[in-house]
Design a protein around this motif. Structure first.
Motif, PDB file in Angstrom:
ATOM      1  N   UNK A 221       0.684  -1.723  -0.263  1.00 51.06           N
ATOM      2  CA  UNK A 221      -0.009   0.284  -0.274  1.00 51.06           C
ATOM      3  C   UNK A 221       0.623   1.269   0.007  1.00 51.06           C
ATOM      4  N   UNK A 222       0.655   2.422  -1.105  1.00 48.17           N
ATOM      5  CA  UNK A 222       1.043   3.490  -0.632  1.00 48.17           C
ATOM      6  C   UNK A 222       2.354   3.651  -1.594  1.00 48.17           C
ATOM      7  N   UNK A 223       2.615   2.023  -2.783  1.00 45.74           N
ATOM      8  CA  UNK A 223       4.283   2.564  -3.311  1.00 45.74           C
ATOM      9  C   UNK A 223       2.967   3.111  -4.889  1.00 45.74           C
TER      10      UNK A 223
ATOM     11  N   UNK B 137     -17.765  -1.472   3.148  1.00 48.07           N
ATOM     12  CA  UNK B 137     -16.380  -2.172   4.588  1.00 48.07           C
ATOM     13  C   UNK B 137     -15.677  -0.881   3.972  1.00 48.07           C
ATOM     14  N   UNK B 138     -15.109  -0.276   6.200  1.00 52.19           N
ATOM     15  CA  UNK B 138     -14.545   0.698   5.936  1.00 52.19           C
ATOM     16  C   UNK B 138     -13.475   0.270   6.831  1.00 52.19           C
ATOM     17  N   UNK B 139     -11.960   0.939   5.525  1.00 55.90           N
ATOM     18  CA  UNK B 139     -10.382   0.535   6.270  1.00 55.90           C
ATOM     19  C   UNK B 139     -10.489   0.706   7.536  1.00 55.90           C
ATOM     20  N   UNK B 140     -10.490  -0.495   8.304  1.00 51.27           N
ATOM     21  CA  UNK B 140      -9.988  -0.504   9.425  1.00 51.27           C
ATOM     22  C   UNK B 140     -11.008  -0.723  10.533  1.00 51.27           C
ATOM     23  N   UNK B 141     -12.140  -0.390   9.951  1.00 50.56           N
ATOM     24  CA  UNK B 141     -13.186  -1.119  11.023  1.00 50.56           C
ATOM     25  C   UNK B 141     -13.702  -2.505  10.622  1.00 50.56           C
ATOM     26  N   UNK B 142     -13.098  -2.993  11.821  1.00 48.74           N
ATOM     27  CA  UNK B 142     -13.895  -5.027  11.377  1.00 48.74           C
ATOM     28  C   UNK B 142     -14.955  -5.531  11.271  1.00 48.74           C
TER      29      UNK B 142
ATOM     30  N   UNK C 275       1.316   1.428   8.946  1.00 45.01           N
ATOM     31  CA  UNK C 275       2.291   0.995   9.070  1.00 45.01           C
ATOM     32  C   UNK C 275       2.289  -0.299   9.602  1.00 45.01           C
ATOM     33  N   UNK C 276       1.246  -0.759  10.698  1.00 49.84           N
ATOM     34  CA  UNK C 276       0.940  -2.428  10.819  1.00 49.84           C
ATOM     35  C   UNK C 276       1.050  -3.245   9.882  1.00 49.84           C
ATOM     36  N   UNK C 277      -0.207  -2.810   8.672  1.00 48.01           N
ATOM     37  CA  UNK C 277      -0.889  -3.244   7.848  1.00 48.01           C
ATOM     38  C   UNK C 277       0.539  -3.671   6.352  1.00 48.01           C
TER      39      UNK C 277
ATOM     40  N   UNK D 169       3.800  -3.226   7.413  1.00 43.52           N
ATOM     41  CA  UNK D 169       5.209  -4.585   7.649  1.00 43.52           C
ATOM     42  C   UNK D 169       4.528  -6.242   7.750  1.00 43.52           C
ATOM     43  N   UNK D 170       2.928  -5.811   8.136  1.00 39.19           N
ATOM     44  CA  UNK D 170       2.789  -7.122   8.712  1.00 39.19           C
ATOM     45  C   UNK D 170       2.384  -7.742   6.969  1.00 39.19           C
ATOM     46  N   UNK D 171       2.298  -6.981   5.520  1.00 38.64           N
ATOM     47  CA  UNK D 171       2.459  -7.648   4.474  1.00 38.64           C
ATOM     48  C   UNK D 171       4.174  -7.669   4.152  1.00 38.64           C
ATOM     49  N   UNK D 172       4.913  -6.668   4.270  1.00 39.94           N
ATOM     50  CA  UNK D 172       6.614  -7.077   3.977  1.00 39.94           C
ATOM     51  C   UNK D 172       7.120  -8.052   4.494  1.00 39.94           C
ATOM     52  N   UNK D 173       6.736  -8.340   5.456  1.00 39.44           N
ATOM     53  CA  UNK D 173       7.435  -9.594   6.231  1.00 39.44           C
ATOM     54  C   UNK D 173       6.373 -10.947   5.929  1.00 39.44           C
ATOM     55  N   UNK D 174       5.388 -10.452   5.315  1.00 44.20           N
ATOM     56  CA  UNK D 174       5.127 -11.674   4.941  1.00 44.20           C
ATOM     57  C   UNK D 174       4.805 -12.197   3.483  1.00 44.20           C
ATOM     58  N   UNK D 175       4.994 -11.012   2.913  1.00 41.16           N
ATOM     59  CA  UNK D 175       5.147 -11.459   1.611  1.00 41.16           C
ATOM     60  C   UNK D 175       6.875 -11.175   0.681  1.00 41.16           C
TER      61      UNK D 175
END
Length: 161
Positions: free
Chosen positions: A11-13, A43-48, A132-134, A136-142
């Protein structure tokens, strides 16, 4: 020949920015983005509490791609697409049926620095900490290099001194 541009990146690239630029220069471009599909489902981003099943989102993405293919549109699929299954699935929609009329181009934004992605996303409504959380999680996973097993053990890309 028509084209499917398949974007990959955090995201953001700049995936959506690039796709929108292409669409502004070419009125035959249809942009397909799972974030837009999620919004259309409420869907609202960040709202589970507003979350929908990803299968439903992917099914709608595939429906939109097939509709654009049938109309002879150029297509920008501008999601993160870091999971290799997404490329495989989208390719299967295009080929073999449209192999004579469509090319498939990968637009790889995975080299955009993580810090820049976080900075760009910090301007979004959900804020820097959320993104940042989203990211970093994607970076670490993929995007973290996997260790390679060799005859002498695991090789992580760093040569011994």
């Amino acid at each position: 020949m028509n084209k499917v541009k398949f974007y990959k990146g955090l995201p953001g690239c700049g995936k959506t920015f690039d796709a929108e630029k292409w669409a502004s220069e070419n009125p035959n471009v249809t942009i397909v983005c799972k974030d837009d599909i999620r919004k259309s489902f409420g869907v609202i981003v960040g709202d589970e509490t507003t979350r929908v099943k990803e299968k439903k989102v992917v099914a709608k993405r595939d429906e939109l791609i097939l509709e654009a293919l049938s109309k002879g549109k150029d297509i920008a699929v501008c999601d993160t697409n870091l999971n290799p299954l997404h490329e495989k699935n989208v390719r299967s929609l295009v080929f073999p049926k449209y192999r004579e009329t469509y090319s498939f181009e990968i637009k790889d934004f995975r080299d955009v620095p993580v810090e820049l992605c976080i900075e760009r996303c910090s301007k979004r409504a959900e804020g820097k900490d959320f993104w940042k959380g989203v990211i970093m999680k994607m970076k670490n996973e993929f995007m973290v290099p996997r260790k390679l097993y060799t005859e002498v053990g695991y090789f992580d890309g760093v040569l011994p001194k």
